[in-house]
Enzyme design. Structure first.
Site, PDB file in Angstrom:
ATOM      1  N   ILE A  54      -4.256 -11.142  17.802  1.00 54.24           N
ATOM      2  CA  ILE A  54      -4.757 -11.140  19.184  1.00 54.24           C
ATOM      3  C   ILE A  54      -6.202 -11.631  19.250  1.00 54.24           C
ATOM      4  O   ILE A  54      -6.690 -11.980  20.316  1.00 54.24           O
ATOM      5  CB  ILE A  54      -4.670  -9.743  19.861  1.00 54.24           C
ATOM      6  CG1 ILE A  54      -5.252  -8.661  18.951  1.00 54.24           C
ATOM      7  CG2 ILE A  54      -3.247  -9.404  20.271  1.00 54.24           C
ATOM      8  CD1 ILE A  54      -5.491  -7.338  19.671  1.00 54.24           C
ATOM      9  N   HIS A  83       0.821  -1.224   0.000  1.00 51.11           N
ATOM     10  CA  HIS A  83       0.000   0.000   0.000  1.00 51.11           C
ATOM     11  C   HIS A  83       0.849   1.266   0.000  1.00 51.11           C
ATOM     12  O   HIS A  83       0.352   2.333   0.353  1.00 51.11           O
ATOM     13  CB  HIS A  83      -0.978  -0.024   1.193  1.00 51.11           C
ATOM     14  CG  HIS A  83      -1.989  -1.132   1.097  1.00 51.11           C
ATOM     15  ND1 HIS A  83      -2.674  -1.626   2.183  1.00 51.11           N
ATOM     16  CD2 HIS A  83      -2.427  -1.849   0.017  1.00 51.11           C
ATOM     17  CE1 HIS A  83      -3.489  -2.597   1.788  1.00 51.11           C
ATOM     18  NE2 HIS A  83      -3.351  -2.754   0.482  1.00 51.11           N
ATOM     19  N   CYS A 125       3.172  14.056  -6.882  1.00 51.47           N
ATOM     20  CA  CYS A 125       2.412  15.196  -7.408  1.00 51.47           C
ATOM     21  C   CYS A 125       1.215  14.685  -8.214  1.00 51.47           C
ATOM     22  O   CYS A 125       1.330  13.747  -8.991  1.00 51.47           O
ATOM     23  CB  CYS A 125       3.300  16.067  -8.287  1.00 51.47           C
ATOM     24  SG  CYS A 125       2.387  17.438  -9.026  1.00 51.47           S
TER      25      CYS A 125
HETATM   26  C1  BJW Z   1      -2.757  -7.610  16.553  1.00 48.48           C
HETATM   27  C2  BJW Z   1      -2.255  -6.817  17.497  1.00 48.48           C
HETATM   28  C3  BJW Z   1      -1.061  -7.327  18.092  1.00 48.48           C
HETATM   29  C4  BJW Z   1      -3.993  -5.758  16.855  1.00 48.48           C
HETATM   30  N1  BJW Z   1      -0.568  -8.506  17.636  1.00 48.48           N
HETATM   31  N2  BJW Z   1      -2.364  -8.728  16.048  1.00 48.48           N
HETATM   32  C5  BJW Z   1     -12.852  -7.724  -3.817  1.00 48.48           C
HETATM   33  C6  BJW Z   1     -13.972  -7.858  -3.023  1.00 48.48           C
HETATM   34  C7  BJW Z   1     -14.497  -6.770  -2.318  1.00 48.48           C
HETATM   35  C8  BJW Z   1     -13.881  -5.524  -2.389  1.00 48.48           C
HETATM   36  C9  BJW Z   1     -12.767  -5.390  -3.168  1.00 48.48           C
HETATM   37  C10 BJW Z   1     -12.259  -6.464  -3.869  1.00 48.48           C
HETATM   38  N3  BJW Z   1     -11.147  -6.050  -4.546  1.00 48.48           N
HETATM   39  C11 BJW Z   1     -10.952  -4.752  -4.266  1.00 48.48           C
HETATM   40  C12 BJW Z   1     -11.928  -4.312  -3.450  1.00 48.48           C
HETATM   41  C13 BJW Z   1     -12.071  -2.936  -2.921  1.00 48.48           C
HETATM   42  C14 BJW Z   1     -11.149  -2.636  -1.774  1.00 48.48           C
HETATM   43  C15 BJW Z   1     -11.421  -3.580  -0.597  1.00 48.48           C
HETATM   44  O1  BJW Z   1     -10.718  -4.522  -0.336  1.00 48.48           O
HETATM   45  N4  BJW Z   1     -12.459  -3.293   0.171  1.00 48.48           N
HETATM   46  C16 BJW Z   1     -12.825  -4.117   1.327  1.00 48.48           C
HETATM   47  C17 BJW Z   1     -12.783  -3.258   2.592  1.00 48.48           C
HETATM   48  C18 BJW Z   1     -14.133  -4.744   1.092  1.00 48.48           C
HETATM   49  N5  BJW Z   1      -9.748  -2.726  -2.174  1.00 48.48           N
HETATM   50  C19 BJW Z   1      -9.182  -1.756  -2.865  1.00 48.48           C
HETATM   51  O2  BJW Z   1      -9.808  -0.763  -3.199  1.00 48.48           O
HETATM   52  C20 BJW Z   1      -7.726  -1.925  -3.235  1.00 48.48           C
HETATM   53  N6  BJW Z   1      -7.570  -1.659  -4.619  1.00 48.48           N
HETATM   54  C21 BJW Z   1      -7.854  -2.562  -5.572  1.00 48.48           C
HETATM   55  O3  BJW Z   1      -8.114  -3.700  -5.313  1.00 48.48           O
HETATM   56  O4  BJW Z   1      -7.813  -2.028  -6.851  1.00 48.48           O
HETATM   57  C22 BJW Z   1      -8.504  -2.724  -7.881  1.00 48.48           C
HETATM   58  C23 BJW Z   1     -10.012  -2.556  -7.661  1.00 48.48           C
HETATM   59  C24 BJW Z   1     -10.521  -1.351  -7.264  1.00 48.48           C
HETATM   60  C25 BJW Z   1     -11.887  -1.192  -7.002  1.00 48.48           C
HETATM   61  C26 BJW Z   1     -12.742  -2.302  -7.133  1.00 48.48           C
HETATM   62  C27 BJW Z   1     -12.193  -3.532  -7.500  1.00 48.48           C
HETATM   63  C28 BJW Z   1     -10.816  -3.651  -7.767  1.00 48.48           C
HETATM   64  C29 BJW Z   1      -6.876  -0.901  -2.493  1.00 48.48           C
HETATM   65  C30 BJW Z   1      -6.871  -1.107  -1.027  1.00 48.48           C
HETATM   66  C31 BJW Z   1      -6.075   0.033  -0.355  1.00 48.48           C
HETATM   67  C32 BJW Z   1      -6.161  -0.016   1.162  1.00 48.48           C
HETATM   68  N7  BJW Z   1      -5.628   1.185   1.697  1.00 48.48           N
HETATM   69  C33 BJW Z   1      -5.486   1.337   3.143  1.00 48.48           C
HETATM   70  C34 BJW Z   1      -4.944   2.758   3.400  1.00 48.48           C
HETATM   71  C35 BJW Z   1      -3.468   2.817   3.013  1.00 48.48           C
HETATM   72  C36 BJW Z   1      -2.878   4.153   3.267  1.00 48.48           C
HETATM   73  C37 BJW Z   1      -2.910   4.547   4.715  1.00 48.48           C
HETATM   74  O5  BJW Z   1      -2.376   3.857   5.604  1.00 48.48           O
HETATM   75  O6  BJW Z   1      -3.466   5.605   4.968  1.00 48.48           O
HETATM   76  O7  BJW Z   1      -4.588   0.350   3.667  1.00 48.48           O
HETATM   77  S1  BJW Z   1      -7.005   1.011   4.028  1.00 48.48           S
HETATM   78  C38 BJW Z   1      -6.224   0.249   5.419  1.00 48.48           C
HETATM   79  O8  BJW Z   1      -6.611  -1.150   5.499  1.00 48.48           O
HETATM   80  C39 BJW Z   1      -4.721   0.256   5.108  1.00 48.48           C
HETATM   81  C40 BJW Z   1      -4.299  -1.111   5.586  1.00 48.48           C
HETATM   82  O9  BJW Z   1      -3.076  -1.474   4.978  1.00 48.48           O
HETATM   83  C41 BJW Z   1      -5.465  -1.971   5.176  1.00 48.48           C
HETATM   84  C42 BJW Z   1      -5.538  -3.285   5.915  1.00 48.48           C
HETATM   85  O10 BJW Z   1      -5.703  -3.120   7.280  1.00 48.48           O
HETATM   86  P1  BJW Z   1      -4.985  -4.134   8.299  1.00 48.48           P
HETATM   87  O11 BJW Z   1      -3.540  -4.002   8.172  1.00 48.48           O
HETATM   88  O12 BJW Z   1      -5.569  -5.468   8.140  1.00 48.48           O
HETATM   89  O13 BJW Z   1      -5.378  -3.458   9.706  1.00 48.48           O
HETATM   90  P2  BJW Z   1      -6.717  -3.630  10.585  1.00 48.48           P
HETATM   91  O14 BJW Z   1      -6.770  -2.477  11.502  1.00 48.48           O
HETATM   92  O15 BJW Z   1      -7.889  -3.879   9.736  1.00 48.48           O
HETATM   93  O16 BJW Z   1      -6.475  -4.958  11.423  1.00 48.48           O
HETATM   94  C43 BJW Z   1      -5.484  -5.037  12.432  1.00 48.48           C
HETATM   95  C44 BJW Z   1      -5.443  -6.459  12.947  1.00 48.48           C
HETATM   96  O17 BJW Z   1      -4.375  -6.565  13.870  1.00 48.48           O
HETATM   97  C45 BJW Z   1      -6.719  -6.893  13.684  1.00 48.48           C
HETATM   98  O18 BJW Z   1      -7.111  -8.174  13.208  1.00 48.48           O
HETATM   99  C46 BJW Z   1      -6.274  -7.001  15.155  1.00 48.48           C
HETATM  100  O19 BJW Z   1      -6.948  -8.015  15.871  1.00 48.48           O
HETATM  101  C47 BJW Z   1      -4.802  -7.299  14.995  1.00 48.48           C
HETATM  102  N8  BJW Z   1      -3.946  -6.882  16.096  1.00 48.48           N
HETATM  103  N9  BJW Z   1      -2.975  -5.703  17.729  1.00 48.48           N
HETATM  104  C48 BJW Z   1      -1.229  -9.181  16.636  1.00 48.48           C
HETATM  105  N10 BJW Z   1      -0.405  -6.690  19.081  1.00 48.48           N
HETATM  106 ZN    ZN Z   2       4.055  18.670  -9.919  1.00 49.29          ZN
END
Ligand code: BJW
Ligand code: ZN
Length: 238
Positions: A213, A119, A127
């Site tokens: 967790i 990501h 830009c």
């Molecule tokens: C612990 C702990 C400890 C806590 N020890 N564990 C197919 C089906 C449905 C939807 C889609 C699909 N394909 C694409 C989509 C759309 C979308 C998507 O997935 N939506 C879903 C929400 C349904 N995906 C996209 O749009 C992606 N693009 C794409 O696929 O392009 C082609 C396309 C576009 C449109 C339609 C179809 C295709 C892009 C996704 C970009 C995500 N961006 C973000 C922001 C990044 C920038 C930023 O940081 O500001 O990325 S969103 C946010 O979520 C961030 C993260 O990387 C990402 C994942 O989150 P993560 O890392 O899993 O964190 P949490 O908070 O969710 O979970 C934390 C976990 O840790 C928990 O389980 C806790 O229990 C655990 N934990 N402490 C161990 N100590």
């Molecule tokens: Zn520029």
């Protein structure tokens, strides 16, 4: 759980190829908030509200304030034992790929070298006009920041609805398909395409271990689940 940890430690030690997918949970013990779950709010905003091109188009100043606040927070924290354990695991393993959804750069800071940032990076700035890209660690004096060409700068991260870099996607799925062991650490497994990497590895024959967790929101395809903080469990896998 001790027997299970010993078993997984042996599998990792014998594996020709280890792949690790990390999410926000791996940085939680450094003090970086996660996106989802009870504690998972970034200053009262959900990722779905601000991490979109539409939100940036509507209110670039608000989106940049969120990113500037997060950049300040991340700049002040350090890698935790989970990051260091993965850097150590890389040194001990033949082929090792660390795929992270995190934009904080803490894996590299901990010493990991083969890191795929699915990501993007919160330190990268791009830009919206001339598409010039730079690593920019300093805080901006005015928000939203503007490029020399006059167009707005944006964070070099992947927002919802934006395509991931095709090279990054193929390298990630290629590594997952060749893994003997895959660890899925600290991710809710709801955001695609990262959420499909565990299934890709498992269907290609890898032994998949989830470290979290709690039960991941998006469900699990793992052969084994280790429940607890990554900073305590990952060092025990070495
Ligand atoms: C612990 C702990 C400890 C806590 N020890 N564990 C197919 C089906 C449905 C939807 C889609 C699909 N394909 C694409 C989509 C759309 C979308 C998507 O997935 N939506 C879903 C929400 C349904 N995906 C996209 O749009 C992606 N693009 C794409 O696929 O392009 C082609 C396309 C576009 C449109 C339609 C179809 C295709 C892009 C996704 C970009 C995500 N961006 C973000 C922001 C990044 C920038 C930023 O940081 O500001 O990325 S969103 C946010 O979520 C961030 C993260 O990387 C990402 C994942 O989150 P993560 O890392 O899993 O964190 P949490 O908070 O969710 O979970 C934390 C976990 O840790 C928990 O389980 C806790 O229990 C655990 N934990 N402490 C161990 N100590
Ligand atoms: Zn520029």
């Amino acid at each position: 759980m001790t027997d299970e940890i010993e078993h997984i430690r042996a599998l990792i030690a014998e594996a020709g190829s280890v792949v690790v997918l990390t999410g926000a949970g791996v940085s939680a013990e450094s003090g970086v908030p996660t996106f989802r779950g009870a504690e998972g709010l970034w200053r009262n905003f959900r990722a779905e509200e601000l991490a979109t091109p539409e939100a940036f188009g509507k209110d670039p100043k608000l989106v940049w304030e969120w990113y500037a606040w997060r950049r300040g927070l991340i700049a002040a924290v350090e890698p935790n034992p989970a990051h260091y354990a993965l850097a150590e695991m890389e040194k001990k393993t033949g082929r090792f790929t660390l795929i992270t959804q995190n934009v904080d750069g803490l894996h590299t800071l901990a010493g990991s070298s083969n890191v795929i940032e699915m990501h993007g990076s919160i330190w990268q700035v791009r830009c919206t006009g001339c598409a010039i890209e730079n690593v920019e660690r300093e805080a901006f004096e005015t928000l939203p920041p503007v490029c020399a060409c006059g167009a707005l700068l944006r964070p070099g991260v992947v927002w919802f609805g934006e395509s991931l870099d095709p090279g990054v996607v193929s390298a990630s799925f290629g590594a997952a398909a060749e893994a003997d062991v895959m660890l899925v650490v600290g991710t809710s497994s709801v955001v695609q395409p990262a959420a499909s990497l565990g299934a890709e590895a498992r269907s290609a024959g890898a032994y998949v271990v989830e470290v979290n967790i709690e039960r991941a929101l998006g469900g699990s395809v793992a052969n084994a689940t280790l429940t607890g903080p990554a900073g305590e469990l990952l060092p025990r896998l070495l």
